[in-house]
Write an enzyme that holds these catalytic residues in place. Structure first.
Site, PDB file in Angstrom:
ATOM      1  N   GLN B 128       0.832  -1.205   0.000  1.00  0.00           N
ATOM      2  CA  GLN B 128       0.000   0.000   0.000  1.00  0.00           C
ATOM      3  C   GLN B 128       0.869   1.259   0.000  1.00  0.00           C
ATOM      4  O   GLN B 128       1.692   1.447   0.889  1.00  0.00           O
ATOM      5  CB  GLN B 128      -0.891  -0.011   1.244  1.00  0.00           C
ATOM      6  CG  GLN B 128      -1.992   1.038   1.221  1.00  0.00           C
ATOM      7  CD  GLN B 128      -2.937   0.873   2.396  1.00  0.00           C
ATOM      8  OE1 GLN B 128      -2.567   1.131   3.529  1.00  0.00           O
ATOM      9  NE2 GLN B 128      -4.158   0.437   2.126  1.00  0.00           N
ATOM     10  N   GLY B 129       0.685   2.100  -1.011  1.00  0.00           N
ATOM     11  CA  GLY B 129       1.414   3.368  -1.087  1.00  0.00           C
ATOM     12  C   GLY B 129       0.463   4.527  -0.840  1.00  0.00           C
ATOM     13  O   GLY B 129       0.065   5.211  -1.791  1.00  0.00           O
ATOM     14  N   SER B 131       0.432   6.629   2.703  1.00  0.00           N
ATOM     15  CA  SER B 131       1.074   7.654   3.532  1.00  0.00           C
ATOM     16  C   SER B 131       2.323   8.209   2.860  1.00  0.00           C
ATOM     17  O   SER B 131       2.987   7.521   2.080  1.00  0.00           O
ATOM     18  CB  SER B 131       1.483   7.060   4.883  1.00  0.00           C
ATOM     19  OG  SER B 131       0.357   6.680   5.615  1.00  0.00           O
ATOM     20  N   SER B 163       4.339  -1.648   4.265  1.00  0.00           N
ATOM     21  CA  SER B 163       4.685  -3.004   4.692  1.00  0.00           C
ATOM     22  C   SER B 163       4.818  -3.910   3.478  1.00  0.00           C
ATOM     23  O   SER B 163       4.103  -3.733   2.494  1.00  0.00           O
ATOM     24  CB  SER B 163       3.606  -3.566   5.622  1.00  0.00           C
ATOM     25  OG  SER B 163       3.481  -2.758   6.757  1.00  0.00           O
ATOM     26  N   GLU B 246     -17.028  -1.839   6.939  1.00  0.00           N
ATOM     27  CA  GLU B 246     -16.361  -2.943   7.574  1.00  0.00           C
ATOM     28  C   GLU B 246     -17.381  -3.905   8.144  1.00  0.00           C
ATOM     29  O   GLU B 246     -18.547  -3.596   8.282  1.00  0.00           O
ATOM     30  CB  GLU B 246     -15.463  -2.418   8.657  1.00  0.00           C
ATOM     31  CG  GLU B 246     -16.263  -1.648   9.670  1.00  0.00           C
ATOM     32  CD  GLU B 246     -15.584  -1.665  10.980  1.00  0.00           C
ATOM     33  OE1 GLU B 246     -15.899  -2.588  11.732  1.00  0.00           O
ATOM     34  OE2 GLU B 246     -14.739  -0.806  11.215  1.00  0.00           O
TER      35      GLU B 246
END
Lengths: 319, 386
Positions: B128-129, B131, B163, B246
């Site tokens: 995931q890019g 932040s 991550s 969610e």
């Protein structure tokens, strides 16, 4: 699994809220406070007619035939509205004690070492055995006439203006044994937790309402993070306590009930404290309702199952 | 209010339990924390096993290749796999829990066909890019630029806290495609190949000593326009569609694990005598109440999502949960340090590293301060402000 309120449960909660709003709304509540009358016998009978005390008695015995999950919804509403009187003891005494189910009798509770709430107005006393709240059968609970106990009791200037307290000597003579013993302390703790939950949810609403209306520095104080975060913390405490209380009502497990009481006590006391803080100077006045929630929450924390006892029950469950 | 599982749910649990009992003993040993190729192989092999057994993408819609399981079945799956000691979602996390569901919800038929099956099979890993060094809690402040050049975007900027960047095949990337637009309206969502020229990954070492995430530098990386999911400049909404809904299941396995850790702490305290300290003992009792209630809150949120039907519910209940859980987890490992006494200084003792990693819980995936803003503004309706 469907851990949400059923339609019937929602309707029950709405009905009780409506009843209490009509019969014990804020004006009546403040009038009762000023008059200093503890238990309103007429209201007590109305609660009886509405099934507040007979809720869990079988229909064959003139009860409503519902269970603990419905009872916690009722007591949650009682806690929200600051309804005074020995509601839990009278509810637990419905059946064995004549008139309790109908709201004709006021039944208080005697727990050794604790001051007795509403002794002056009570007809009968539920005398708890020294059970430890771990689900082991308590020594037989008994019922005694309130008048004889009152003779040897001294009134205490109570911290909660809605809850007169009496200091009593240790009961010398045994009363009539009660058939529903063994569960009284845990059920009482659960219903007290439900009242604490109602109070915690109500003080959250009060704080949010005030934070949205009160302006300082040209903006509602609820737009400032320092205030906003206090309110968010209150909601988190109330909602965690809600799940703990509702689940404990479904399982009736003594360990789960201990956890529910612990978290609900914490939510009620700390939310009332934060609500007071959000209200600023007004929160410190007699005129505000905040102190009534805090004082009742303090009293209830010491009743049925204290934090120390609950934590020991929960620790013992780990091994 | 019903805490009992239906017959169908019990059958699902029994079948899963039986399968886990056959497959887990054959698993290879867990790789070392810093062995990233080993971790990828281990995590993807587990995903492949799930796929072959019909458990991959349990919570994904059927038309995206998932199993369309109910939130309660998903809860049972996470509870049982944790109880059995099965591998975590690990490197498959972003693909299964965010990028995949985003593509399933917003992607074209071609995009779904290209990217979803490899995620379910464990063939491809996503990272995931989102932040950036200057866009953390304030994600919409992101500056990584994507400039259109024919049928490509040319992307330059930097990302952080990514991550599994070292082993990922794809990156779900948020970029600014219109610097003149209001900040939420100039962002697009791109799928970027991690081996494209111009992508540099620099691992970041955490305070626990291991490299759990990385910085990512993008220097004129060319990304095909066909790799954009959703319309140009609509990337914020595309991202939030998945983030804001969610099913209450995000921390199921972790709560189960925390309750097991708590019981182990009590056993260790009994063994080493610290149980006789009433302050410590009662503190463990209080944590028991806390984690039991967090489990009930999970069941409450899952039941709410189940009633809401497909898609789940707005994720505000998740904020309530995360605020309390992240704090409780830190308290759990503080209690562990008290149980260990002087041994808590020994990093080779059980719980010592967990105590360090628990420090990230009140920061990652929305700090507690941001969560309180969300609770106050979206649930309690307090006015926005600074």
């Amino acid at each position: 699994m469907d851990f949400q309120l059923s339609d019937d449960q929602r309707a029950l909660r709405a009905g009780v809220r409506e009843l209490l709003a009509g019969r014990f709304g804020r004006d009546r509540m403040r009038a009762a406070l000023d008059a200093g009358t503890g238990v309103d016998r007429a209201l007590w009978r109305e609660l009886g007619e509405a099934g507040f005390f007979a809720l869990r008695l079988p229909e064959a015995e003139g009860g409503v035939g519902l269970g603990l999950p419905e009872a916690v919804l009722l007591f949650e509403e009682a806690g929200r509205s600051l309804l005074p009187g020995p509601l839990i003891a009278t509810h637990l005494a419905a059946g064995p004690v004549k008139g309790a189910a109908q709201g004709e009798a006021v039944v208080a509770v005697l727990d050794a070492g604790q001051p007795v709430a509403h002794l002056g107005e009570a007809d009968a006393l539920l005398v708890l055995g020294p059970g430890d709240g771990r689900g082991v059968p308590e020594e037989s609970a008994t019922v005694r006439e309130a008048a004889t106990v009152r003779e040897a009791a001294d009134p205490v200037r109570s911290i909660d203006p809605f809850t007169p307290l009496w200091r009593v000597a240790e009961p010398a003579e045994a009363g009539e044994p009660l058939p529903r013993d063994g569960r009284l302390r845990t059920e009482g703790a659960l219903l007290a937790a439900a009242e604490q939950l109602g109070s915690a949810a109500r003080t959250t609403e009060m704080a949010v309402q005030h934070a949205g209306a009160r302006e300082q520095f040209g903006a509602p104080i609820g737009s400032f993070q320092a205030v906003k975060h206090l309110c968010a913390g209150m909601l988190v405490r109330a909602e965690l306590a809600r799940c703990a209380v509702y689940a404990a009502a479904v399982t009736a497990d003594p360990v789960e009930i201990a956890g529910a009481k612990l978290l609900a006590d914490d939510a009620a006391v700390r939310n009332a404290r934060d609500c007071l803080q959000v209200h600023g100077g007004m929160g410190f006045t007699w005129e505000s309702d905040v102190h009534l929630h805090l004082k009742r929450a303090w009293l209830r924390s010491g009743q049925w199952l204290t934090a120390a006892a609950a934590e020991e029950v929960l620790a013992g469950n780990l091994c | 209010m019903d805490l009992a599982y239906t017959e169908e749910e019990q059958e699902f649990r029994a079948r899963l339990r039986a399968w886990l009992a056959t497959v887990l003993p054959a698993l290879p040993a867990k790789p070392a924390p810093d062995d990233w190729p080993g971790r990828r192989a281990y995590d993807t092999a587990w995903q492949r096993a799930l796929y072959d057994a019909g458990y991959a993408g349990l919570h994904w819609p059927v038309d995206a290749g998932g199993r369309g399981a109910t939130p309660t079945q998903h809860l049972i799956f996470l509870e049982e796999t944790e109880r059995a000691g099965a591998p975590y979602v690990g490197a498959n996390f972003v693909g299964l829990l965010h990028a995949g569901p985003t593509i399933a919800a917003e992607g074209t038929a071609e995009q779904r066909a290209r990217w979803l099956p490899p995620v379910l099979r464990g063939d491809e890993i996503w990272c995931q890019g989102f932040s950036e060094p200057e866009a953390g809690s304030d994600l919409a402040a992101l500056r990584t630029r994507a400039v259109r050049d024919g049928d490509h975007y040319v992307v330059s900027g930097s990302k952080i806290w990514t991550s599994h960047a070292e082993v990922a095949d794809w990156c779900e990337l948020l970029v600014r495609t219109d610097p003149a637009a209001p900040r939420h309206r100039g962002i697009s969502w791109l799928a970027m190949e991690m081996d494209a020229p111009g992508v540099t990954v620099r691992p970041l070492r955490t305070l626990a000593g291991s490299t759990e995430f990385a910085e990512m530098f993008l220097d004129e990386v060319r990304v095909p326009v066909s790799h954009r999911v959703g319309a140009e400049n609509d990337g914020w909404r595309v991202t939030m569609v998945t983030l804001s809904f969610e099913r209450g299941t995000a921390f199921v396995g972790e709560v189960v694990a925390c309750r097991r850790t708590l019981a182990a702490l009590a056993a260790e305290a009994r063994r080493n005598g610290r149980w006789d300290d009433p302050v410590l003992r009662r503190g463990l009792g209080r944590l028991n109440a806390e984690f039991r209630a967090l489990w009930r809150l999970t069941q409450w949120n899952v039941s709410e999502a189940q009633r809401a039907g497909s898609g789940g519910v707005p994720g505000t209940g998740g904020s309530v949960f995360k605020l309390r859980y992240s704090h409780a987890r830190q308290e759990l490992y503080e209690a562990a340090a008290e149980v260990l006494g002087a041994d808590s200084a020994d990093l080779d003792r059980e719980w010592a590293l967990d105590r360090l990693s628990s420090l990230s819980y009140t920061i990652a995936a929305g700090t507690s301060q941001i969560q309180r803003n969300i609770v106050a503004e979206r649930i309690l309706g307090l006015p926005k402000g600074r």
